[in-house]
Design a protein around this motif. Sequence first.
Motif, PDB file in Angstrom:
ATOM      1  N   GLN A  78       0.884  -1.105  -0.104  1.00  0.00           N
ATOM      2  CA  GLN A  78       0.017  -0.118  -0.010  1.00  0.00           C
ATOM      3  C   GLN A  78       0.756   1.296  -0.003  1.00  0.00           C
ATOM      4  O   GLN A  78       0.588   2.169  -0.677  1.00  0.00           O
ATOM      5  CB  GLN A  78      -1.199   0.038   1.170  1.00  0.00           C
ATOM      6  CG  GLN A  78      -2.197  -1.158   1.068  1.00  0.00           C
ATOM      7  CD  GLN A  78      -2.994  -1.006   2.078  1.00  0.00           C
ATOM      8  OE1 GLN A  78      -4.070  -1.330   2.025  1.00  0.00           O
ATOM      9  NE2 GLN A  78      -2.681  -0.805   3.303  1.00  0.00           N
ATOM     10  N   HIS A  92       0.844   3.498  -3.285  1.00  0.00           N
ATOM     11  CA  HIS A  92      -0.087   4.602  -2.996  1.00  0.00           C
ATOM     12  C   HIS A  92      -1.487   4.310  -3.056  1.00  0.00           C
ATOM     13  O   HIS A  92      -2.254   4.837  -3.859  1.00  0.00           O
ATOM     14  CB  HIS A  92       0.479   5.911  -3.597  1.00  0.00           C
ATOM     15  CG  HIS A  92       1.663   6.114  -3.967  1.00  0.00           C
ATOM     16  ND1 HIS A  92       2.227   6.760  -2.567  1.00  0.00           N
ATOM     17  CD2 HIS A  92       2.616   6.072  -4.638  1.00  0.00           C
ATOM     18  CE1 HIS A  92       3.644   6.928  -2.900  1.00  0.00           C
ATOM     19  NE2 HIS A  92       3.776   6.559  -3.880  1.00  0.00           N
ATOM     20  N   CYS A  93      -1.799   3.006  -2.632  1.00  0.00           N
ATOM     21  CA  CYS A  93      -3.098   2.488  -2.725  1.00  0.00           C
ATOM     22  C   CYS A  93      -3.594   2.062  -1.464  1.00  0.00           C
ATOM     23  O   CYS A  93      -2.942   2.034  -0.504  1.00  0.00           O
ATOM     24  CB  CYS A  93      -3.259   1.551  -3.622  1.00  0.00           C
ATOM     25  SG  CYS A  93      -2.063  -0.124  -3.195  1.00  0.00           S
ATOM     26  N   CYS A  94      -4.933   1.665  -1.523  1.00  0.00           N
ATOM     27  CA  CYS A  94      -5.654   1.214  -0.049  1.00  0.00           C
ATOM     28  C   CYS A  94      -6.386   0.160  -0.326  1.00  0.00           C
ATOM     29  O   CYS A  94      -7.520   0.312  -0.957  1.00  0.00           O
ATOM     30  CB  CYS A  94      -6.301   2.425   0.748  1.00  0.00           C
ATOM     31  SG  CYS A  94      -6.903   2.138   2.334  1.00  0.00           S
ATOM     32  N   LYS A 118      -9.176  -3.068  -4.158  1.00  0.00           N
ATOM     33  CA  LYS A 118      -9.753  -1.977  -5.374  1.00  0.00           C
ATOM     34  C   LYS A 118      -9.915  -0.425  -4.748  1.00  0.00           C
ATOM     35  O   LYS A 118      -9.540   0.461  -5.478  1.00  0.00           O
ATOM     36  CB  LYS A 118     -11.162  -2.320  -5.763  1.00  0.00           C
ATOM     37  CG  LYS A 118     -11.365  -3.870  -6.414  1.00  0.00           C
ATOM     38  CD  LYS A 118     -12.897  -4.080  -6.916  1.00  0.00           C
ATOM     39  CE  LYS A 118     -12.649  -5.511  -7.490  1.00  0.00           C
ATOM     40  NZ  LYS A 118     -13.937  -5.884  -7.712  1.00  0.00           N
ATOM     41  N   ASN A 119     -10.452  -0.144  -3.369  1.00  0.00           N
ATOM     42  CA  ASN A 119     -10.289   0.760  -2.677  1.00  0.00           C
ATOM     43  C   ASN A 119     -10.439   0.658  -1.430  1.00  0.00           C
ATOM     44  O   ASN A 119     -10.541  -0.429  -0.701  1.00  0.00           O
ATOM     45  CB  ASN A 119     -11.516   1.995  -3.172  1.00  0.00           C
ATOM     46  CG  ASN A 119     -12.828   1.147  -3.117  1.00  0.00           C
ATOM     47  OD1 ASN A 119     -13.139   0.483  -1.985  1.00  0.00           O
ATOM     48  ND2 ASN A 119     -13.709   1.386  -3.998  1.00  0.00           N
ATOM     49  N   CYS A 134      -2.488   3.113   4.476  1.00  0.00           N
ATOM     50  CA  CYS A 134      -3.308   3.639   3.503  1.00  0.00           C
ATOM     51  C   CYS A 134      -3.383   5.060   3.366  1.00  0.00           C
ATOM     52  O   CYS A 134      -3.836   5.730   2.546  1.00  0.00           O
ATOM     53  CB  CYS A 134      -4.954   3.276   3.913  1.00  0.00           C
ATOM     54  SG  CYS A 134      -5.328   1.660   3.410  1.00  0.00           S
TER      55      CYS A 134
END
Length: 168
Positions: free
Chosen positions: A118, A122-124, A127-128, A150
């Motif tokens: 993450q 740069h994601c969380c 999917k989101n 996150c």
Amino acid sequence: AAAGLSYVGAYVINTYKSYDNFMQDKYALLPATIIICVAVVMFIIGLIGCCATFRESRVGLGLFLAIILVIFIAEVSAFVLGFVYRERVKTDVQGTMSSVFEKYDGKNTDSTVVDYLQEQLHCCGVKNYSDWTATQWFNSTGNNSVPLSCCRQDMKNCTGRLDQPQEL
């Protein structure tokens, strides 16, 4: 070109080590291995082409042309197979990622890998950030928040709370 392909193949294999928990299928490294093999073959073919040109050998240049055509056909085949199986790979990776996220507890090795993923991407979540609401970790903490990995890196006081999605 062979050196460039070798670098790309080695980079993919090296990067795979960071994300191997998300790849259930060990065939995920097959493209990188094929790229390295193609680089070795390209180097050898390049030498054949250079020697044939230097000696002005019609047989050598004919062999060089035949090999180049075989490589072109192999590349087109690889492209078509990649295009055909892209959805299967996507589904497999999402399923594996969901199972790894489900095991998240903030302490074990899988948790470290999830945090690293993450932060690096740069994601969380898969999917989101809403994917976290279905995990055992989210339900056990009871604080209506996601892991701090996150949080956006430019947010200094991020708590991971879902009522502040602009910080995730």
